[in-house]
Design a protein around this motif. Structure first.
Motif, PDB file in Angstrom:
ATOM      1  N   PRO A  62      43.538 -49.010  -7.390  1.00 58.65           N
ATOM      2  CA  PRO A  62      41.907 -48.504  -6.657  1.00 58.65           C
ATOM      3  C   PRO A  62      41.853 -48.917  -5.668  1.00 58.65           C
ATOM      4  O   PRO A  62      40.870 -47.862  -4.841  1.00 58.65           O
ATOM      5  CB  PRO A  62      41.408 -49.364  -8.190  1.00 58.65           C
ATOM      6  CG  PRO A  62      42.891 -49.833  -9.112  1.00 58.65           C
ATOM      7  CD  PRO A  62      43.661 -49.926  -8.404  1.00 58.65           C
ATOM      8  N   SER A  71      36.474 -40.667  -6.249  1.00 56.91           N
ATOM      9  CA  SER A  71      35.573 -41.356  -6.726  1.00 56.91           C
ATOM     10  C   SER A  71      36.708 -41.787  -7.588  1.00 56.91           C
ATOM     11  O   SER A  71      36.419 -41.150  -9.148  1.00 56.91           O
ATOM     12  CB  SER A  71      34.548 -40.438  -7.617  1.00 56.91           C
ATOM     13  OG  SER A  71      35.404 -38.849  -7.563  1.00 56.91           O
ATOM     14  N   LEU A  72      37.527 -42.173  -7.848  1.00 58.30           N
ATOM     15  CA  LEU A  72      38.168 -42.563  -9.019  1.00 58.30           C
ATOM     16  C   LEU A  72      37.782 -43.855  -9.885  1.00 58.30           C
ATOM     17  O   LEU A  72      36.211 -45.058  -9.698  1.00 58.30           O
ATOM     18  CB  LEU A  72      39.756 -43.990  -8.513  1.00 58.30           C
ATOM     19  CG  LEU A  72      40.713 -44.315  -9.613  1.00 58.30           C
ATOM     20  CD1 LEU A  72      41.034 -43.100 -10.180  1.00 58.30           C
ATOM     21  CD2 LEU A  72      41.691 -45.414  -8.579  1.00 58.30           C
ATOM     22  N   ASP A  73      37.081 -43.990 -10.958  1.00 53.19           N
ATOM     23  CA  ASP A  73      36.142 -44.303 -11.756  1.00 53.19           C
ATOM     24  C   ASP A  73      37.229 -45.545 -12.326  1.00 53.19           C
ATOM     25  O   ASP A  73      38.436 -45.812 -12.606  1.00 53.19           O
ATOM     26  CB  ASP A  73      36.205 -43.393 -13.172  1.00 53.19           C
ATOM     27  CG  ASP A  73      35.441 -44.063 -14.335  1.00 53.19           C
ATOM     28  OD1 ASP A  73      35.701 -45.470 -15.071  1.00 53.19           O
ATOM     29  OD2 ASP A  73      34.835 -43.098 -14.814  1.00 53.19           O
ATOM     30  N   PRO A  74      36.851 -46.657 -12.683  1.00 52.02           N
ATOM     31  CA  PRO A  74      37.180 -48.283 -12.836  1.00 52.02           C
ATOM     32  C   PRO A  74      37.857 -47.644 -14.349  1.00 52.02           C
ATOM     33  O   PRO A  74      38.958 -48.498 -14.810  1.00 52.02           O
ATOM     34  CB  PRO A  74      36.289 -48.755 -12.693  1.00 52.02           C
ATOM     35  CG  PRO A  74      35.043 -48.623 -13.386  1.00 52.02           C
ATOM     36  CD  PRO A  74      35.548 -47.124 -12.308  1.00 52.02           C
ATOM     37  N   LEU A  75      37.183 -46.569 -15.100  1.00 54.83           N
ATOM     38  CA  LEU A  75      37.608 -46.988 -16.312  1.00 54.83           C
ATOM     39  C   LEU A  75      39.202 -45.417 -16.706  1.00 54.83           C
ATOM     40  O   LEU A  75      39.848 -45.539 -17.171  1.00 54.83           O
ATOM     41  CB  LEU A  75      36.997 -46.016 -17.985  1.00 54.83           C
ATOM     42  CG  LEU A  75      35.703 -47.312 -17.707  1.00 54.83           C
ATOM     43  CD1 LEU A  75      34.493 -45.909 -19.052  1.00 54.83           C
ATOM     44  CD2 LEU A  75      36.306 -48.671 -18.161  1.00 54.83           C
ATOM     45  N   PHE A  76      39.664 -45.037 -15.187  1.00 55.50           N
ATOM     46  CA  PHE A  76      40.807 -44.729 -14.929  1.00 55.50           C
ATOM     47  C   PHE A  76      42.195 -45.530 -14.207  1.00 55.50           C
ATOM     48  O   PHE A  76      40.990 -46.024 -13.554  1.00 55.50           O
ATOM     49  CB  PHE A  76      40.928 -42.806 -14.623  1.00 55.50           C
ATOM     50  CG  PHE A  76      39.754 -42.194 -15.241  1.00 55.50           C
ATOM     51  CD1 PHE A  76      40.543 -41.227 -15.838  1.00 55.50           C
ATOM     52  CD2 PHE A  76      38.400 -42.086 -15.781  1.00 55.50           C
ATOM     53  CE1 PHE A  76      39.561 -40.244 -16.640  1.00 55.50           C
ATOM     54  CE2 PHE A  76      37.753 -41.477 -16.348  1.00 55.50           C
ATOM     55  CZ  PHE A  76      38.845 -39.917 -17.221  1.00 55.50           C
ATOM     56  N   ASP A  77      42.924 -44.738 -14.778  1.00 56.86           N
ATOM     57  CA  ASP A  77      44.105 -45.108 -13.917  1.00 56.86           C
ATOM     58  C   ASP A  77      45.471 -44.046 -13.839  1.00 56.86           C
ATOM     59  O   ASP A  77      44.855 -42.919 -14.548  1.00 56.86           O
ATOM     60  CB  ASP A  77      45.302 -46.281 -14.604  1.00 56.86           C
ATOM     61  CG  ASP A  77      44.452 -47.289 -15.687  1.00 56.86           C
ATOM     62  OD1 ASP A  77      43.594 -47.620 -14.173  1.00 56.86           O
ATOM     63  OD2 ASP A  77      45.537 -48.097 -16.270  1.00 56.86           O
ATOM     64  N   ARG A 165      45.883 -38.453 -14.082  1.00 56.86           N
ATOM     65  CA  ARG A 165      44.526 -39.627 -14.397  1.00 56.86           C
ATOM     66  C   ARG A 165      45.059 -39.579 -15.811  1.00 56.86           C
ATOM     67  O   ARG A 165      44.467 -38.515 -16.526  1.00 56.86           O
ATOM     68  CB  ARG A 165      43.484 -39.106 -13.664  1.00 56.86           C
ATOM     69  CG  ARG A 165      42.536 -38.908 -12.066  1.00 56.86           C
ATOM     70  CD  ARG A 165      41.762 -38.618 -11.796  1.00 56.86           C
ATOM     71  NE  ARG A 165      41.655 -38.605 -10.551  1.00 56.86           N
ATOM     72  CZ  ARG A 165      42.323 -37.253  -9.712  1.00 56.86           C
ATOM     73  NH1 ARG A 165      42.417 -35.940 -11.206  1.00 56.86           N
ATOM     74  NH2 ARG A 165      41.697 -36.557  -9.029  1.00 56.86           N
ATOM     75  N   PHE A 167      42.883 -41.483 -19.211  1.00 60.61           N
ATOM     76  CA  PHE A 167      41.513 -42.089 -19.389  1.00 60.61           C
ATOM     77  C   PHE A 167      42.700 -43.401 -20.669  1.00 60.61           C
ATOM     78  O   PHE A 167      42.565 -43.969 -21.259  1.00 60.61           O
ATOM     79  CB  PHE A 167      40.823 -42.137 -20.120  1.00 60.61           C
ATOM     80  CG  PHE A 167      39.348 -42.384 -20.565  1.00 60.61           C
ATOM     81  CD1 PHE A 167      38.317 -43.006 -19.515  1.00 60.61           C
ATOM     82  CD2 PHE A 167      39.055 -42.232 -21.724  1.00 60.61           C
ATOM     83  CE1 PHE A 167      37.536 -43.384 -20.023  1.00 60.61           C
ATOM     84  CE2 PHE A 167      37.741 -43.082 -22.610  1.00 60.61           C
ATOM     85  CZ  PHE A 167      36.735 -43.895 -21.647  1.00 60.61           C
TER      86      PHE A 167
END
Length: 189
Positions: A62, A71-77, A165, A167
């Motif tokens: 990240p 916009s890398l959501d912290p809930l997505f790897d 990505r 979730f």
């Protein structure tokens, strides 16, 4: 008696403004050229090429993903794979059960070409083929058996990046998502 004041001709003022404008534009141009190398080394293609070769799935950290995913959501790897369609079609597969996955195809410049998610695929399985127009014609004439359930994308590019990505709704999902991303297959067909 005061001497009459002479005025400069209009052309002299215009020439002066033109010269100042050209000098200013030259300075800005040189400054941009000097800054270009530092910015070009921070684009998605450069970052991934330093980490892995074509068709190697690379897990995205990240902290380093900003050029790849704005916009890398912290809930997505996420994981990425560079490809070159001059070598043949790209076939990307993933097996496993994660709550949600999405895949995006970008050209070398980072422009999004195509996106889909698990709701758009057969049985929620990631089975994805990227091909040029010519390769797509060949595939329609003789479809390989391992492409029978794949989603096909026709791309007008030679090189690109695929980003997957997954979730992870909470920490208990992290091992499952990590296994899923580690198990991704990105091969030239």
């Amino acid at each position: 008696m005061a001497e009459p004041r002479t005025t400069r001709p209009f052309w002299t003022g215009l020439l002066h403004a033109l010269v100042l404008g050209l000098v200013g534009a030259g300075i800005v141009h040189i400054a941009i050229l000097l800054m270009l190398p530092s910015y070009s080394e921070r684009d998605a293609w450069s970052i991934l090429s330093r980490q892995a070769n074509y068709y190697a799935v690379t897990r995205l950290d990240p902290a380093d993903a900003a050029p790849l995913i704005s916009s890398l959501d912290p809930l997505f790897d996420a994981a990425a794979c560079r490809f070159d369609l001059r070598d043949g079609t790209l076939h990307m597969t993933g097996r496993g059960d994660v709550p949600y996955w999405s895949i995006s195809v970008y050209d070398r410049a980072g422009q999004n070409i195509f996106s889909l998610n698990d709701r758009s695929s057969t049985d929620g399985a990631l089975d994805f083929v990227v091909a040029t127009s010519e390769q797509m014609i060949d595939l329609r004439n003789a479809l390989p058996a391992d492409y029978d359930r794949a989603v096909f994308v026709e791309a007008d590019v030679d090189e690109g990046i695929v980003v997957v990505r997954a979730f992870a709704p909470d920490e208990s999902w992290e091992p499952t998502v990590t296994r899923y991303l580690a198990g991704l297959s990105c091969v030239s067909g």
